[in-house]
Design a protein around this motif. Structure first.
Motif, PDB file in Angstrom:
ATOM      1  N   GLY A 187     -29.546   2.796  19.409  1.00  0.00           N
ATOM      2  CA  GLY A 187     -29.721   1.921  20.561  1.00  0.00           C
ATOM      3  C   GLY A 187     -30.065   0.490  20.207  1.00  0.00           C
ATOM      4  N   SER A 188     -30.799   0.272  19.108  1.00  0.00           N
ATOM      5  CA  SER A 188     -31.187  -1.084  18.728  1.00  0.00           C
ATOM      6  C   SER A 188     -30.011  -1.898  18.203  1.00  0.00           C
ATOM      7  N   GLN A 189     -28.864  -1.227  17.971  1.00  0.00           N
ATOM      8  CA  GLN A 189     -27.668  -1.926  17.485  1.00  0.00           C
ATOM      9  C   GLN A 189     -26.631  -2.151  18.591  1.00  0.00           C
ATOM     10  N   VAL A 190     -26.915  -1.663  19.798  1.00  0.00           N
ATOM     11  CA  VAL A 190     -25.941  -1.750  20.897  1.00  0.00           C
ATOM     12  C   VAL A 190     -26.126  -3.049  21.666  1.00  0.00           C
ATOM     13  N   ALA A 191     -25.087  -3.878  21.680  1.00  0.00           N
ATOM     14  CA  ALA A 191     -25.131  -5.137  22.419  1.00  0.00           C
ATOM     15  C   ALA A 191     -24.840  -4.926  23.898  1.00  0.00           C
ATOM     16  N   SER A 192     -23.897  -4.045  24.211  1.00  0.00           N
ATOM     17  CA  SER A 192     -23.563  -3.805  25.615  1.00  0.00           C
ATOM     18  C   SER A 192     -22.933  -2.441  25.795  1.00  0.00           C
ATOM     19  N   VAL A 193     -23.067  -1.928  27.004  1.00  0.00           N
ATOM     20  CA  VAL A 193     -22.354  -0.732  27.453  1.00  0.00           C
ATOM     21  C   VAL A 193     -21.428  -1.185  28.571  1.00  0.00           C
ATOM     22  N   VAL A 194     -20.136  -0.906  28.405  1.00  0.00           N
ATOM     23  CA  VAL A 194     -19.108  -1.396  29.332  1.00  0.00           C
ATOM     24  C   VAL A 194     -18.510  -0.216  30.073  1.00  0.00           C
ATOM     25  N   VAL A 195     -18.531  -0.266  31.395  1.00  0.00           N
ATOM     26  CA  VAL A 195     -18.009   0.842  32.192  1.00  0.00           C
ATOM     27  C   VAL A 195     -17.142   0.331  33.335  1.00  0.00           C
ATOM     28  N   GLU A 196     -16.135   1.110  33.684  1.00  0.00           N
ATOM     29  CA  GLU A 196     -15.415   0.937  34.942  1.00  0.00           C
ATOM     30  C   GLU A 196     -16.110   1.815  35.978  1.00  0.00           C
ATOM     31  N   PRO A 197     -16.421   1.319  37.164  1.00  0.00           N
ATOM     32  CA  PRO A 197     -17.027   2.186  38.181  1.00  0.00           C
ATOM     33  C   PRO A 197     -16.092   3.305  38.615  1.00  0.00           C
ATOM     34  N   VAL A 198     -14.783   3.051  38.539  1.00  0.00           N
ATOM     35  CA  VAL A 198     -13.769   4.088  38.707  1.00  0.00           C
ATOM     36  C   VAL A 198     -12.792   3.913  37.556  1.00  0.00           C
ATOM     37  N   LEU A 199     -12.683   4.924  36.708  1.00  0.00           N
ATOM     38  CA  LEU A 199     -11.769   4.806  35.577  1.00  0.00           C
ATOM     39  C   LEU A 199     -10.336   4.702  36.082  1.00  0.00           C
ATOM     40  N   GLY A 200      -9.633   3.672  35.609  1.00  0.00           N
ATOM     41  CA  GLY A 200      -8.263   3.467  36.057  1.00  0.00           C
ATOM     42  C   GLY A 200      -7.322   4.573  35.635  1.00  0.00           C
ATOM     43  N   SER A 201      -7.629   5.250  34.546  1.00  0.00           N
ATOM     44  CA  SER A 201      -6.808   6.358  34.077  1.00  0.00           C
ATOM     45  C   SER A 201      -7.333   7.651  34.680  1.00  0.00           C
ATOM     46  N   GLY A 202      -6.743   8.046  35.798  1.00  0.00           N
ATOM     47  CA  GLY A 202      -7.155   9.266  36.473  1.00  0.00           C
ATOM     48  C   GLY A 202      -7.990   9.055  37.716  1.00  0.00           C
ATOM     49  N   SER A 203      -8.368   7.794  38.004  1.00  0.00           N
ATOM     50  CA  SER A 203      -9.165   7.485  39.204  1.00  0.00           C
ATOM     51  C   SER A 203     -10.427   8.340  39.261  1.00  0.00           C
ATOM     52  N   LEU A 204     -11.207   8.295  38.191  1.00  0.00           N
ATOM     53  CA  LEU A 204     -12.421   9.094  38.076  1.00  0.00           C
ATOM     54  C   LEU A 204     -13.635   8.208  38.308  1.00  0.00           C
ATOM     55  N   ALA A 205     -14.370   8.454  39.389  1.00  0.00           N
ATOM     56  CA  ALA A 205     -15.526   7.627  39.736  1.00  0.00           C
ATOM     57  C   ALA A 205     -16.752   8.080  38.947  1.00  0.00           C
ATOM     58  N   LEU A 206     -17.561   7.113  38.529  1.00  0.00           N
ATOM     59  CA  LEU A 206     -18.832   7.445  37.892  1.00  0.00           C
ATOM     60  C   LEU A 206     -19.741   8.109  38.913  1.00  0.00           C
ATOM     61  N   CYS A 248     -20.019  -4.296  33.906  1.00  0.00           N
ATOM     62  CA  CYS A 248     -19.212  -3.536  34.860  1.00  0.00           C
ATOM     63  C   CYS A 248     -17.824  -4.165  34.945  1.00  0.00           C
ATOM     64  N   ASP A 249     -16.832  -3.452  34.484  1.00  0.00           N
ATOM     65  CA  ASP A 249     -15.448  -3.908  34.515  1.00  0.00           C
ATOM     66  C   ASP A 249     -14.842  -3.497  35.855  1.00  0.00           C
ATOM     67  N   GLU A 250     -14.816  -4.443  36.798  1.00  0.00           N
ATOM     68  CA  GLU A 250     -14.235  -4.189  38.125  1.00  0.00           C
ATOM     69  C   GLU A 250     -12.892  -4.886  38.273  1.00  0.00           C
ATOM     70  N   VAL A 251     -12.174  -5.016  37.160  1.00  0.00           N
ATOM     71  CA  VAL A 251     -10.846  -5.618  37.199  1.00  0.00           C
ATOM     72  C   VAL A 251      -9.957  -4.888  38.206  1.00  0.00           C
ATOM     73  N   ALA A 252     -10.002  -3.557  38.194  1.00  0.00           N
ATOM     74  CA  ALA A 252      -9.207  -2.763  39.135  1.00  0.00           C
ATOM     75  C   ALA A 252      -9.984  -2.408  40.393  1.00  0.00           C
ATOM     76  N   ALA A 253     -11.274  -2.086  40.265  1.00  0.00           N
ATOM     77  CA  ALA A 253     -12.050  -1.564  41.397  1.00  0.00           C
ATOM     78  C   ALA A 253     -12.564  -2.648  42.327  1.00  0.00           C
ATOM     79  N   GLY A 254     -12.568  -3.904  41.868  1.00  0.00           N
ATOM     80  CA  GLY A 254     -13.158  -4.969  42.665  1.00  0.00           C
ATOM     81  C   GLY A 254     -12.276  -5.467  43.790  1.00  0.00           C
ATOM     82  N   PHE A 255     -12.828  -6.380  44.551  1.00  0.00           N
ATOM     83  CA  PHE A 255     -12.165  -7.026  45.688  1.00  0.00           C
ATOM     84  C   PHE A 255     -11.711  -6.022  46.739  1.00  0.00           C
ATOM     85  N   GLY A 256     -12.638  -5.116  47.050  1.00  0.00           N
ATOM     86  CA  GLY A 256     -12.474  -4.275  48.220  1.00  0.00           C
ATOM     87  C   GLY A 256     -11.842  -2.938  48.008  1.00  0.00           C
ATOM     88  N   ARG A 257     -11.356  -2.667  46.806  1.00  0.00           N
ATOM     89  CA  ARG A 257     -10.555  -1.451  46.615  1.00  0.00           C
ATOM     90  C   ARG A 257     -11.336  -0.177  46.904  1.00  0.00           C
TER      91      ARG A 257
END
Length: 435
Positions: A191-210, A231-240
């Motif tokens: 954990g002391s070596q982790v700079a960031s954790v990056v997640v999609e709130p809904v995975l674009g591959s399979g439409s799997l929501a966290l 939070c990578d909302e490239v696909a999930a953002g802007f109302g989707r």
């Protein structure tokens, strides 16, 4: 060899083998409203929103007019060592919409892929400014997708033949999306070596929501281990998903929020990184320069499109429509699960859902079979998107109830056609063996 000459089709079509470049059934000649017209004459209802982009439909006049005015008034102004009013207006509008209590600055980029690259830079420099030079690891989710530039490509949680392309994954780790225990174990180890954790709130591959447990773990473990939550909302953002950003419903805001695709209703190549207060404060305190710049980032046209898109979402009440369409889509797809033997499960949120498919033995379908299903549904008049043993649906937020019904009818008919054709082929093989 392709039957097309260079004069016929000089474009290198993306993510297709050369034998399929320029195929009339893949060549779009018109996009308007919610429909595409192809060179083979087919007009289809587009249930992919142009790859999550045209959330308000194709040809939105208000967005087009805003882009045209900005292009005429200021054909180019960059965000490279300078700024301009269009960029300031777009940044203010984004922060106001996403929450000024959560975000302090907006960094403009040109794609979801490049936004992921710069988020990795920000996370590592943030750690360095805090004297934590060992924080270089970036953690993503298996099955995730973060783009095709080298950073986002390496971070994506699928193979994509990365070794062949020389993608460096030495500082990347992946965990599952549906069980926080794996993330917890990883952080206990490094954990002391982790700079960031990056997640999609809904995975674009399979439409799997966290799930709620995973989201809770992400924010709780952030406090314990000190990483940035991206939070990578490239696909999930802007109302989707029914709210402007899916992470609005999280118990705490992410440190960096990435948005693209629907950001300009697909009218411009643009993305934005919304930067949380604690991240910006660290850079401001050290007067630290982030070494990143893109020639076409934050142009007047793209910034005008962002402002116009946000205005159109409000004026069209698109978030309410998205929630209604999401409910109708989920109910309809669950009905298909009840009626079709090959339909197994529905996943996703709002206008970002998938119908998962299984063979009679319960095994997933191979991708060539999924592509045949896509063709069968398109033959019934609707374009859908492939997933891992799944069909995925990303309708525009502005679809009518009738268009949702049209989609569901086409999917049911197309899958029925696929199943009948498969049974006929099996019967023919059996007959041939018998004779």
């Amino acid at each position: 060899m392709s039957e097309h000459t260079v004069a016929d089709h000089p474009v290198w079509d993306l993510l297709l083998p050369p034998s399929e470049h320029g195929s009339p059934h893949r060549h779009v000649v018109r996009a308007h409203g919610h429909r595409l017209t192809f060179a083979d004459g087919a007009e289809v209802l587009d249930a992919t929103s142009g790859l999550w982009n045209a959330n308000l439909g194709y040809g939105n006049e208000a967005v087009a007019e805003a882009v045209a005015r900005a292009t005429a008034e200021a054909s180019y102004m960059g965000a490279f060592r300078r700024s301009h009013d269009y960029a300031r207006d777009a940044a203010r509008a984004l922060i106001e919409a996403a929450g000024p209590d959560a975000y302090a600055r907006v960094l403009f980029s040109t794609s979801g892929s490049s936004a992921n690259d710069v988020a990795m830079k920000i996370a590592r420099q943030y750690a360095s400014l805090r004297g934590q030079e060992d924080r270089k690891l970036i953690v993503g989710l298996r099955g995730s997708y973060h783009g095709q530039t080298y950073g986002g490509f390496s971070l994506s949680g699928e193979d994509f033949r990365k070794p062949m392309y020389g993608a460096d994954t030495s500082l990347i780790r992946h965990v599952g999306h549906d069980d926080p225990r794996e993330l917890t174990r990883l952080l206990e180890e490094c954990g002391s070596q982790v700079a960031s954790v990056v997640v999609e709130p809904v995975l674009g591959s399979g439409s799997l929501a966290l799930g709620a447990d995973m989201v809770k773990a992400l924010v709780t473990l952030r406090r314990e281990h000190g990483y940035l939550l991206v939070c990578d909302e490239v696909a999930a953002g802007f109302g989707r998903t029914g709210t402007l950003f899916a992470s609005e419903l999280w118990p705490e805001s992410p440190d960096l929020l990435l948005t693209s695709k629907g950001l300009t209703n697909g009218s411009c190549a643009a993305s934005a990184v919304l930067v949380g207060h604690r991240v910006w404060d660290e850079f401001a305190e050290h007067d630290a320069t982030l070494i990143h710049g893109e020639t076409q980032a934050g142009t007047p046209a793209s910034c005008a499109a962002i402002v116009a898109t946000l205005q159109q979402i409000r004026e069209l009440d698109a978030l309410s429509t998205a929630r209604r369409n999401g409910r109708l889509l989920a109910e309809g797809l669950k009905g298909l699960v009840a009626r079709l033997d090959l339909a197994a499960e529905v996943t996703g949120l709002g206008c970002f859902q998938a119908l998962h498919l299984r063979t009679p033995s319960g095994a997933p379908y191979w991708q060539p079979h999924v592509m045949r299903m896509l063709d069968a549904v398109r033959a019934r008049g609707v374009l859908v998107y492939p997933g891992p043993s799944a069909l995925q649906f990303f309708p525009a937020l502005t679809w009518s109830e009738a268009e949702i019904g049209e989609l569901l009818a086409a999917v049911e008919a197309g899958l029925t056609d696929f199943a009948a054709a498969r049974e006929a082929r099996a019967a023919a093989r059996e007959s041939a063996r018998a004779s």
